[in-house]
Design a protein around this motif. Structure first.
Motif, PDB file in Angstrom:
ATOM      1  N   ASN A   1      21.121 -22.499 -22.841  1.00 29.56           N
ATOM      2  CA  ASN A   1      20.566 -22.962 -21.564  1.00 29.56           C
ATOM      3  C   ASN A   1      19.924 -24.328 -21.696  1.00 29.56           C
ATOM      4  O   ASN A   1      20.007 -25.164 -20.782  1.00 29.56           O
TER       5      ASN A   1
ATOM      6  N   TRP B   1      21.093 -27.622 -19.674  1.00 27.85           N
ATOM      7  CA  TRP B   1      20.130 -28.396 -18.863  1.00 27.85           C
ATOM      8  C   TRP B   1      20.188 -29.867 -19.268  1.00 27.85           C
ATOM      9  O   TRP B   1      20.149 -30.755 -18.405  1.00 27.85           O
TER      10      TRP B   1
ATOM     11  N   LYS C   1       9.877 -25.952 -19.343  1.00 30.36           N
ATOM     12  CA  LYS C   1       9.586 -24.840 -18.441  1.00 30.36           C
ATOM     13  C   LYS C   1      10.601 -24.753 -17.303  1.00 30.36           C
ATOM     14  O   LYS C   1      10.683 -23.726 -16.619  1.00 30.36           O
ATOM     15  N   GLU C   2      11.346 -25.829 -17.088  1.00 31.84           N
ATOM     16  CA  GLU C   2      12.338 -25.837 -16.023  1.00 31.84           C
ATOM     17  C   GLU C   2      13.651 -25.196 -16.466  1.00 31.84           C
ATOM     18  O   GLU C   2      14.538 -24.954 -15.642  1.00 31.84           O
ATOM     19  N   VAL C   3      13.797 -24.920 -17.760  1.00 28.11           N
ATOM     20  CA  VAL C   3      15.031 -24.334 -18.279  1.00 28.11           C
ATOM     21  C   VAL C   3      15.057 -22.844 -17.977  1.00 28.11           C
ATOM     22  O   VAL C   3      14.051 -22.140 -18.135  1.00 28.11           O
ATOM     23  N   LYS C   4      16.203 -22.357 -17.567  1.00 25.56           N
ATOM     24  CA  LYS C   4      16.354 -20.947 -17.248  1.00 25.56           C
ATOM     25  C   LYS C   4      16.127 -20.097 -18.498  1.00 25.56           C
ATOM     26  O   LYS C   4      16.672 -20.363 -19.563  1.00 25.56           O
ATOM     27  N   GLY C   5      15.298 -19.071 -18.358  1.00 30.61           N
ATOM     28  CA  GLY C   5      15.053 -18.151 -19.460  1.00 30.61           C
ATOM     29  C   GLY C   5      13.897 -18.528 -20.362  1.00 30.61           C
ATOM     30  O   GLY C   5      13.563 -17.779 -21.271  1.00 30.61           O
TER      31      GLY C   5
ATOM     32  N   ASN D   1      21.115 -17.507 -26.329  1.00 27.04           N
ATOM     33  CA  ASN D   1      21.198 -17.776 -24.887  1.00 27.04           C
ATOM     34  C   ASN D   1      20.246 -18.874 -24.453  1.00 27.04           C
ATOM     35  O   ASN D   1      20.603 -19.752 -23.651  1.00 27.04           O
ATOM     36  N   ARG D   2      19.025 -18.860 -24.975  1.00 18.68           N
ATOM     37  CA  ARG D   2      18.052 -19.882 -24.582  1.00 18.68           C
ATOM     38  C   ARG D   2      18.460 -21.258 -25.095  1.00 18.68           C
ATOM     39  O   ARG D   2      18.281 -22.258 -24.399  1.00 18.68           O
TER      40      ARG D   2
ATOM     41  N   GLY E   1      10.303 -18.638 -20.348  1.00 17.16           N
ATOM     42  CA  GLY E   1       9.058 -18.279 -19.696  1.00 17.16           C
ATOM     43  C   GLY E   1       7.855 -18.788 -20.470  1.00 17.16           C
ATOM     44  O   GLY E   1       7.981 -19.478 -21.486  1.00 17.16           O
TER      45      GLY E   1
END
Length: 967
Positions: free
Chosen positions: A714, A718, A732-736, A710-711, A738
């Motif tokens: 994403n 992006w 850090k701007e990518v969803k998921g 999933n990451r 952290g």
């Protein structure tokens, strides 16, 4: 390169009952359903942390503040003496650190109140702590306490025969300084046992206890193995990834034992079967075999043991009296003529004997004595041809195990592959296997029990002494001997499986890290007879240029040669890659004949043989359909074969590792352990090589440490939406993604600076580096503005982790370098000057960092742009001619490439269509390359070797080789 878990995407787990060998299945117990449903009756109440000064306190009584503080300080002082947790503390930059030992004084006490963990009080043995780990966690970071230690002056001393000093984190030294190891550190586990998990882990893996303690914390914080191996070397004594995986697996096994033990305790408690002696025996178990031995009589549905039935008849007082007060014992008083089991004196004596035997067999000291005794004696494992198989078995299958029809070997000397072969033969009911323990062990054990461990407190009558001796012999023959046999075989099988899996992992790593062949077009050939040979020509950037089918082995070879020549000239392709499947030998001979005749002139064509294992499986997979939707599956395999030579890592990660054919007995080992290990090896290789985030595929990206499917998806989305990434901070701007994920993956993601500068110039984005002043990142980080996030950073092209950027900039300032000169010769010269002047330790001390971190920074600054660790590994062996099997003779010297490695030897492709075997005894340290860094004494797939033919067995197509040297 690398130097076993955050639990990685696939965590190494203990084998399930379905995966255990046949000799263990009968006594194993599955508690999975009960584990999910079980909840402890009373959970330990968590003691709240002290409130901060700014927070409002609920007042229970009007007590003066100073009095409360004094009480809490006193409590903390007591806890500091009792608790000896792992000395690791959280840092602001979330990097693993070790605490400095504090002196016991009032000043440090009051300051440490808010960070000391709340240690639960000792409870009754029937209470269980399910949430102990929660008491060790504060704000998602580990909080620790240390034992009371006098503060010592930091001195630089050499200590011989001592473990390497730990790195302990100091406020003034954020990267840690070496200090003496703190002993007696105890980790609080979710399920408490009578043994310390750190000490047990150290004994199993032969790793220092302080390293095991650090690894427990690192794994608990979900750090990945590649991240730990590269960026936490000072905490793990520079262990390599293989050793980390071994520790990880051993930890999972111990926790599985603890979890199943407490599940069993809770179950027995509910059923009213739990006694204090049984509880102690269960909490002493360290392996599943021990747990099964202790708990077997109490399983649901069990008819009960002979001892249990005797106890139900009321004979337990008689058995205990025989040991403690035999003078007053009268067995005739227990006779009940109408009761089965008590009808006569013989039945009474038998019942007492069964109870005594059960007591002896469940005693920890007794079992420890017999185990130590067996270690000193000759214990052998023996296999013979089963009687049933000799009559009804398949002769072909029986012949495969001819070496083991009459086989016997000391369990200390038997090889791992022999154990796996014997187990397979037993599962196929071809072999009968038994463990032989000499009678001397039984005699010495019985004497020790009678005269030492279980010596009666008073004089025994002759009939009681006879009964006592019979009980000891019965305990050994009926209970202890079978247990020892199961333990020996389980240990041998477990070790053999682990070695097989580790060997598979080493071979896979060697295969994945084969040096890529860049900058040339390649023709991939998937050989075949009836359906023809599938061709695929790919560009230097792996783009598909042309696909076709040619029929070389059906009388059309000359006509097809014209087509092949035309394609090679059209696409300027001079390298042919032939898959090693069906018709490989004939296809190789076809191309070798054309090359010898210079048919492809003016091109100087060469060819190589590539392992096509897994290519057909990949060609029909969803990933292949998504990547090449308009291509026939048969042609996809030819594309895959060519790409395996051009960029082995990027292509082989698309295939499930167990299909690559570089293992041994892979279907006989724990599939859970195998998959977890191989997935971890793939993650390690991809991470250490690194990926360019702006051009890599989603499949490759998902194998980076910290990322998953999933990451990775994403990140690709992006990139497609916002354009290429400019620097690591944009991740850090990518969803998921952290903070934890960013920490794990950031150091393994690369940015091509030339590509980024071109993109920035086209889009009017300033090309000024984000770091312009030394120590700029040492200040407190502020929220990134849209402008700052668009600034390229030269350090992003290196292996330096963002958490060390401030140190890297201080080092650049120290040597008078510039971040834009990374990888240039001037940078290497400046680094050499300062290192020769100050030394590594002196420079690290100036920068307040560790030598490991400084070395990583130097490597990152001095390695040329686009550096690839795979350049140190072997490339495919390109040839122009072919050698026939009949041409071989003893004494011939040839060069070849390692195909597979096993514990008993190495298989080498010498170009005759059949791999030769170099026996393990012929591979010595003197013959191995001194230049190449090796993980073990052995060879791996892809290595080029010079060999001498020792023997050629033409009827059986067997070639025995001797290793001359590694090329």
């Amino acid at each position: 390169m690398s130097s076993l878990p955050r639990r990685v995407k696939s965590v190494a787990k203990a084998p399930t009952s379905e995966e255990l060998p046949s000799f263990l299945n009968s006594t194993s117990e599955s508690e999975e359903e009960e584990e999910e449903e079980w909840e402890p009756k009373s959970k330990m109440a968590r003691k709240p942390h002290l409130p901060k000064k700014t927070e409002a306190k609920t007042k229970k009584a009007a007590a003066p503040r100073s009095t409360v503080a004094r009480k809490m300080v006193k409590k903390v002082a007591i806890k500091e003496e009792m608790d000896v947790s792992l000395p690791i503390a959280p840092a602001e930059d979330s990097k693993m650190q070790l605490l400095k030992p504090k002196e016991e004084n009032a000043d440090t006490k009051s300051k440490s109140l808010n960070r000391m963990p709340q240690v639960p009080k000792k409870t009754e043995i029937n209470s269980f702590q399910e949430n102990n780990q929660n008491s060790l966690v504060s704000n998602e970071k580990p909080s620790t306490s240390v034992s009371v230690v006098k503060q010592e002056k930091c001195e630089e001393e050499f200590a011989f025969d001592e473990p390497p000093s730990k790195k302990m984190k100091l406020n003034a030294c954020p990267e840690g300084k070496p200090v003496k190891n703190l002993g007696g550190n105890k980790i609080k586990e979710e399920f408490e046992m009578n043994w310390d998990i750190v000490q047990a882990l150290s004994e199993i893996t032969n790793v220092e206890p302080w390293v095991c303690a650090n690894l427990l914390r690192l794994f608990e914080e979900e750090n990945t193995i590649p991240f730990i191996a590269r960026y936490r070397k000072e905490l793990i004594n520079n262990l390599e990834a293989d050793a980390l995986r071994e520790v990880q697996h051993a930890l999972e096994e111990l926790r599985t034992v603890a979890r199943k033990t407490h599940t069993m305790i809770q179950k027995l408690k509910k059923e009213g079967k739990l006694s204090s002696s049984l509880l102690k025996g269960l909490l002493n178990c360290r392996t599943l075999e021990e747990l099964d031995h202790v708990s077997a009589p109490y399983k649901t549905g069990s008819k009960g043991t002979k001892a249990q039935r005797a106890k139900q008849l009321g004979l337990e007082p008689a058995a205990l009296s025989l040991l403690q007060n035999p003078v007053e014992l009268n067995l005739f008083s227990y006779i009940r003529p109408n009761t089965k089991g008590l009808a006569n004196i013989q039945e009474v004596e038998a019942g007492v004997q069964h109870i005594l035997a059960d007591i002896f067999a469940k005693d920890k000291d007794t079992l420890d004595f017999i185990r130590k005794l067996c270690q000193k004696r000759y214990i052998s494992i023996q296999s013979t041809l089963a009687k049933v198989s000799s009559k009804n078995g398949n002769e072909k299958d029986i012949d495969k195990f001819q070496l083991y029809h009459e086989f016997s070997c000391n369990i200390k000397n038997i090889q791992h592959h022999q154990i796996l072969a014997i187990n397979r033969g037993e599962n196929l009911k071809i072999l009968t296997v038994k463990v032989n323990i000499p009678d001397g062990v039984k005699n010495e054990f019985c004497w020790w029990c009678v005269n030492e461990r279980w010596k009666p407190k008073q004089f025994l009558k002759p009939e009681f002494m006879r009964l006592f001796r019979s009980s000891v012999e019965d305990a050994y023959k009926r209970l202890i001997y079978p247990l020892l046999c199961r333990e020996f075989r389980s240990k041998l099988t477990s070790d053999a499986e682990k070695e097989s899996v580790m060997m598979f992992g080493r071979n896979l790593r060697q295969l994945l890290l084969t040096s890529p062949v860049r900058g040339r077009a390649l023709m991939g050939v998937d050989p075949g007879y009836k359906h023809g040979c599938k061709l695929a020509i790919i560009s230097p950037t792996s783009q598909i240029l042309h696909t076709d089918v040619v029929y070389l082995h059906s009388g059309q070879g000359f006509r097809e040669a014209e087509k092949i020549k035309r394609l090679l000239l059209q696409y300027n392709c001079s390298t042919v890659v032939i898959g090693n499947g069906t018709a490989c030998r004939e296809t190789e001979a076809y191309f070798a004949d054309l090359i010898m005749k210079k048919y492809f002139a003016p091109l100087d064509v060469v060819y190589c043989i590539a392992n096509e294992a897994g290519a057909s499986i990949y060609s029909v997979s969803p990933e292949a359909s998504k990547e090449m939707p308009d291509l026939d599956p048969n042609l996809r395999s030819a594309v895959s074969i060519a790409r395996r030579v051009q960029d082995p890592l990027a292509e082989l990660v698309k295939i499930e590792p167990k299909h690559l054919g570089v293992g041994m007995y892979q279907h006989d080992v724990s599939q859970t352990l195998l998959k977890a290990t191989l997935d971890s090896v793939v993650e390690e290789c991809v991470s250490f090589v690194g990926v360019d985030i702006n051009i890599c595929s989603e499949i490759l990206l998902r194998h980076i440490a910290g990322l998953n499917t999933n990451r990775a998806k994403n990140i690709i989305e992006w990139r497609e939406k916002n354009g290429p990434f400019i620097n690591r901070e944009q991740l850090k701007e990518v969803k998921g993604l952290g903070p934890k994920t960013f920490q794990q993956c950031a150091g393994f993601i690369r940015f091509n600076q030339e590509y980024i500068k071109t993109f920035c110039s086209k889009n009017d984005i300033g090309s000024r580096a984000l770091l312009t002043k030394a120590g700029a990142l040492g200040k407190k980080k502020s929220k990134l503005t849209s402008c700052a996030s668009q600034q390229p950073n030269p350090l992003d092209q290196t292996c330096i982790h963002p958490e060390s950027y401030s140190i890297a900039m201080r080092f650049l300032s120290l040597i008078g370098g510039n971040a834009n000169d990374i990888g240039k010769s001037d940078m290497q010269q400046k680094v050499n000057v300062i290192i020769q002047k100050e030394g590594m330790e002196g420079t690290a001390k100036k920068l307040n960092t560790t030598v490991h971190t400084l070395q990583l920074i130097i490597d990152g600054l001095t390695q040329p742009e686009g550096y690839d660790i795979r350049t140190d590994f072997d490339k495919p062996d390109f040839k122009r001619s072919i050698v026939c099997f009949e041409d071989l003779s003893a004494g011939a010297v040839l060069t070849g490439k390692v195909e597979n490695a096993t514990p008993f030897g190495v298989f080498v492709d010498i170009g005759v269509g059949k791999a030769g075997l170099i026996p393990a005894r012929n591979i010595t340290e003197a013959k191995l390359s001194k230049v190449k860094k090796r993980r073990s004494l052995g060879l791996g797939p892809g290595e080029r070797v010079e060999v001498k033919v020792l023997n050629v067995d033409i009827p059986r197509l067997r070639i025995t080789l001797d290793l001359i040297r590694v090329l």
